[in-house]
Design a protein around this motif. Sequence first.
Motif, short mmCIF file in Angstrom:
data_model
loop_
_atom_site.label_atom_id
_atom_site.label_comp_id
_atom_site.label_asym_id
_atom_site.label_seq_id
_atom_site.Cartn_x
_atom_site.Cartn_y
_atom_site.Cartn_z
N HIS A 35 0.83 -1.22 0.00
CA HIS A 35 0.00 0.00 0.00
C HIS A 35 0.86 1.26 0.00
CE1 HIS A 35 -2.37 3.21 1.94
NE2 HIS A 35 -3.38 2.70 1.18
N ALA A 36 1.90 1.23 0.82
CA ALA A 36 2.80 2.41 0.87
C ALA A 36 3.46 2.63 -0.48
CB ALA A 36 3.84 2.21 1.97
N ALA A 37 3.84 1.49 -1.10
CA ALA A 37 4.47 1.62 -2.42
C ALA A 37 3.48 2.17 -3.42
CB ALA A 37 5.01 0.26 -2.87
N LEU A 38 2.23 1.67 -3.32
CA LEU A 38 1.21 2.18 -4.25
C LEU A 38 0.96 3.68 -4.03
CD1 LEU A 38 -1.37 -0.76 -4.19
CD2 LEU A 38 0.05 -0.04 -6.12
N VAL A 39 0.93 4.07 -2.75
CA VAL A 39 0.71 5.50 -2.46
C VAL A 39 1.86 6.35 -2.99
CG1 VAL A 39 0.51 7.19 -0.61
CG2 VAL A 39 -0.77 5.04 -0.48
N ALA A 40 3.09 5.83 -2.75
CA ALA A 40 4.25 6.59 -3.23
C ALA A 40 4.26 6.69 -4.74
CB ALA A 40 5.54 5.94 -2.72
N ASN A 41 3.93 5.56 -5.37
CA ASN A 41 3.92 5.56 -6.83
C ASN A 41 2.83 6.49 -7.35
OD1 ASN A 41 4.84 4.67 -9.38
ND2 ASN A 41 3.09 3.28 -9.52
N ALA A 42 1.69 6.46 -6.64
CA ALA A 42 0.60 7.36 -7.05
C ALA A 42 1.03 8.82 -6.90
CB ALA A 42 -0.64 7.06 -6.22
N ASP A 43 1.76 9.10 -5.81
CA ASP A 43 2.26 10.48 -5.63
C ASP A 43 3.21 10.86 -6.76
OD1 ASP A 43 0.76 10.76 -3.39
OD2 ASP A 43 2.41 10.31 -1.99
N ARG A 44 4.10 9.92 -7.06
CA ARG A 44 5.05 10.23 -8.15
C ARG A 44 4.31 10.45 -9.46
NH1 ARG A 44 8.12 6.15 -5.64
NH2 ARG A 44 7.36 4.62 -7.18
N LEU A 45 3.35 9.59 -9.71
CA LEU A 45 2.60 9.75 -10.96
C LEU A 45 1.84 11.08 -10.98
CD1 LEU A 45 1.21 6.14 -11.47
CD2 LEU A 45 3.01 7.29 -12.79
N SER A 46 1.30 11.45 -9.82
CA SER A 46 0.56 12.71 -9.75
C SER A 46 1.50 13.91 -10.01
CB SER A 46 -0.11 12.85 -8.37
OG SER A 46 -1.06 11.82 -8.19
N ARG A 47 2.65 13.87 -9.32
CA ARG A 47 3.60 14.98 -9.52
C ARG A 47 4.07 15.05 -10.98
NH1 ARG A 47 5.43 13.22 -4.41
NH2 ARG A 47 7.13 12.02 -5.38
N ARG A 48 4.33 13.85 -11.56
CA ARG A 48 4.79 13.83 -12.95
C ARG A 48 3.69 14.37 -13.87
NH1 ARG A 48 6.87 8.16 -14.87
NH2 ARG A 48 8.24 8.61 -13.10
N TYR A 49 2.51 13.99 -13.57
CA TYR A 49 1.39 14.45 -14.39
C TYR A 49 1.25 15.98 -14.31
CZ TYR A 49 -3.40 15.55 -15.67
OH TYR A 49 -4.51 16.13 -16.22
N LEU A 50 1.31 16.44 -13.04
CA LEU A 50 1.17 17.90 -12.88
C LEU A 50 2.31 18.65 -13.58
CD1 LEU A 50 0.07 18.03 -9.13
CD2 LEU A 50 -1.35 18.39 -11.16
N SER A 51 3.53 18.12 -13.43
CA SER A 51 4.67 18.75 -14.09
C SER A 51 4.51 18.73 -15.60
CB SER A 51 5.97 18.04 -13.67
OG SER A 51 7.07 18.58 -14.37
N GLN A 52 4.11 17.59 -16.12
CA GLN A 52 3.92 17.47 -17.56
C GLN A 52 2.82 18.41 -18.05
OE1 GLN A 52 5.93 15.59 -19.44
NE2 GLN A 52 4.97 16.50 -21.25
N ARG A 53 1.76 18.50 -17.23
CA ARG A 53 0.67 19.39 -17.62
C ARG A 53 1.13 20.84 -17.65
NH1 ARG A 53 -4.66 19.93 -13.97
NH2 ARG A 53 -3.12 20.99 -12.66
N GLU A 54 1.94 21.22 -16.65
CA GLU A 54 2.47 22.60 -16.62
C GLU A 54 3.37 22.86 -17.83
OE1 GLU A 54 4.95 25.57 -13.61
OE2 GLU A 54 4.43 23.51 -12.99
N THR A 55 4.21 21.84 -18.12
CA THR A 55 5.08 21.98 -19.30
C THR A 55 4.25 22.12 -20.57
OG1 THR A 55 6.80 20.68 -18.22
CG2 THR A 55 6.92 20.89 -20.61
N ASN A 56 3.22 21.28 -20.64
CA ASN A 56 2.37 21.33 -21.82
C ASN A 56 1.68 22.70 -21.94
OD1 ASN A 56 3.04 18.72 -22.49
ND2 ASN A 56 1.25 17.80 -21.48
N LEU A 57 1.27 23.22 -20.77
CA LEU A 57 0.63 24.54 -20.80
C LEU A 57 1.61 25.61 -21.27
CD1 LEU A 57 -1.47 24.43 -17.49
CD2 LEU A 57 -2.33 24.36 -19.85
N LYS A 58 2.88 25.53 -20.77
CA LYS A 58 3.90 26.50 -21.19
C LYS A 58 4.18 26.38 -22.69
CE LYS A 58 6.28 26.94 -16.74
NZ LYS A 58 7.55 26.73 -16.00
N LEU A 59 4.27 25.09 -23.14
CA LEU A 59 4.51 24.89 -24.57
C LEU A 59 3.36 25.46 -25.39
CD1 LEU A 59 5.98 21.27 -24.62
CD2 LEU A 59 7.19 23.40 -25.12
#
Length: 687
Positions: A35-59
């Motif tokens: 569960h902890a691994a899933l939560v951590a992975n979900a956090d990483r995926l969320s942060r990556r998504y948000l970062s990618q979305r911000e990059t996409n918005l800038k682009l």
Amino acid sequence: MDGGAADTRFIQERRRRLVAERTLERTRGELTRAHAALVANADRLSRRYLSQRETNLKLTERQAQVLEQRKEAADRADRARRRLWHALEAMRDGFAVFDAQGRLVAANTVYLQLFEADSTIGPGSNAAEMFALAAEEGAFDIGEMEPEEWAEAHTARWNADPIQPLQLHHYDGRVIRLQDRRAPDGDVVSLAVAVTVEAAHAEALSDARDEAEAMAQAKAGFLARMSHEIRTPMNGVMGLADLLIEGAQDDETSLYARTIRDSAEALLSIVNDTLDVSKIEADKVDLREAVFDLEAMLGDCLRLVGQTAKPGVEVGLFYPLDAPIRVTGDAGRIRQIVTNLLGNAFRFTTEGHVVIRVTATPAADGTTLVIAVEDTGPGIPEAEQDTIFEAFGQAASSTPERAAEGTGLGLTISRGLAERMGGSLSLSSVPGQGSRFMLSVSLPSEPPAPLPALPAIIHVPPVDLAARLVAERLTAIGVSLSDQPGAGPTIQSLTAPPAQLLAAQGAPLIGLGLGGAEALGGRATLTLPPDPPGATLMAALSTPPPAVSPTPTIADPGGQPYLLMADDNATNRLLLDRMMRDTPYEIRIVTDGQEAFEAYRDRRPDAVVLDISMPRMDGFEAAAAMQDHDADCAPLLALTAHAGDEMGNRLLVAGFAAHLNKPLKKQDLLDALTAALDAQAPAGPPT
């Protein structure tokens, strides 16, 4: 047995329970970690998504900016193309661009109209086809050639480097010159110039230039004529005013006569300045270069203009003792500039001094001279220093009375003359401390005379400006000055009060200024002028002082020389009669050149004075008639109201010994007559 079996089952059951609990605990831990691994992975995926979305918005924003910039650049390029095309369409000449294969890229209407273009000709058309079509339609004169042959010949010339111009005769009578240039990428830029229009433009410019030259000549002629018409009556005004001054019986009459003469001289100055400005503007100022003594000329200017100095204003000349004296240049023009600068300096200086300072610097072609006129007048503000060199310019700080003096053209003329001689005229001034006008000009020069051996110590009492300038000139060449008399030769100013006169104490005592040796009680070894020439000063300080040669005097004409004079103006004839009344000459005055020639035939005069502008027979014609009649013609002197070098040259060629400008001064006339008669006098017997 039953009890033992029961215990055994209990123990086994407990063991299975413990194993199950441990398995449950292990499974629970693994689930927790998963569960902890899933939560951590979900956090990483969320942060990556948000970062990618911000990059996409800038682009996306950047892409929008790029698209906007591209649109703006395209709009600017489109506007530039439209402007360029409008400019090409507005040209009176034809313009076209062909690619390396000879296909038309673009052309303005003027170019296409030369080829009788129809709707089939446009971008993409072949140059050979365009020329052939134009030849077939008769747009150009092709002579005996076939249209295709003619077209190929003209397009083939594009292969040359450089492409030679081509001149074509259009059916409408125009002559067209094709000027083609090849671009680095192979494109050909073609310009069709209508030579007939160009010729018309050149003809219009030529007509405008001729008209301007004619107007300039008419202006010069008008000014010369007006100068003559003004000078003629002014000759009578000024001449008779001088006679009134000479014969004035009281101060009031003398004042009136002097006022008349001064007013006439002011008017004459305006006439002269106007003529000079006209010559400078027309670039017709002739320079007469000759060898002359610059130091003597500056001294003459100072003595002449210095008579107008206000009471208490000291006057002096600083000419370096080691500077060249004889230079080659137009002495008259330099004199005119210096006289003008001195006139301004004396006009505005009410106390202090006016000094001419000369600086000489060796140059490749002679000597660079800076002739500075310094004064202690009111000075000129910096904002007004350029204005005073403009025509009719006056310093705003001048008083109305001072501004009314002069024409406002003097400095304009002086700067123009300086530039005509290859020099310059500049100004340095500080309000309240005076002004310094500097004439800078380079002139060929003769090497200065070597300086003689001088005493080591000379005493010059600094009692006045003249003595101080002498001390400054001596110091500049390394002579030591003493502050006590008796240590060496003493130069004593004769203008000093008697109480300040110093005893020579056995050393040579040289008087400086007016008053003679008597002012020093007979102790003066030699008396010098206030501004002694360098050679005179050096000779006076040499040991022993050289003997002073007597001043040469003009020879007395003697007897009753007979003069024949002619002038058509009654006032001028009266003036000549009154001028010559108390002179040792017998005179006859006639009214024109014809009467003068007849009088010459009746009795040969010793000299002839002819006005130039006379009816029936002018001065030139009368002079020619006298010279034809008498091979040994009497000296001829000209009177003229025409000022300028051109008139002087004409009179010289016509055989006149001298010429005098109106208004005429009595002393100038007497000096010219004396010189002419002396030149005609037979030489004495050989010794």
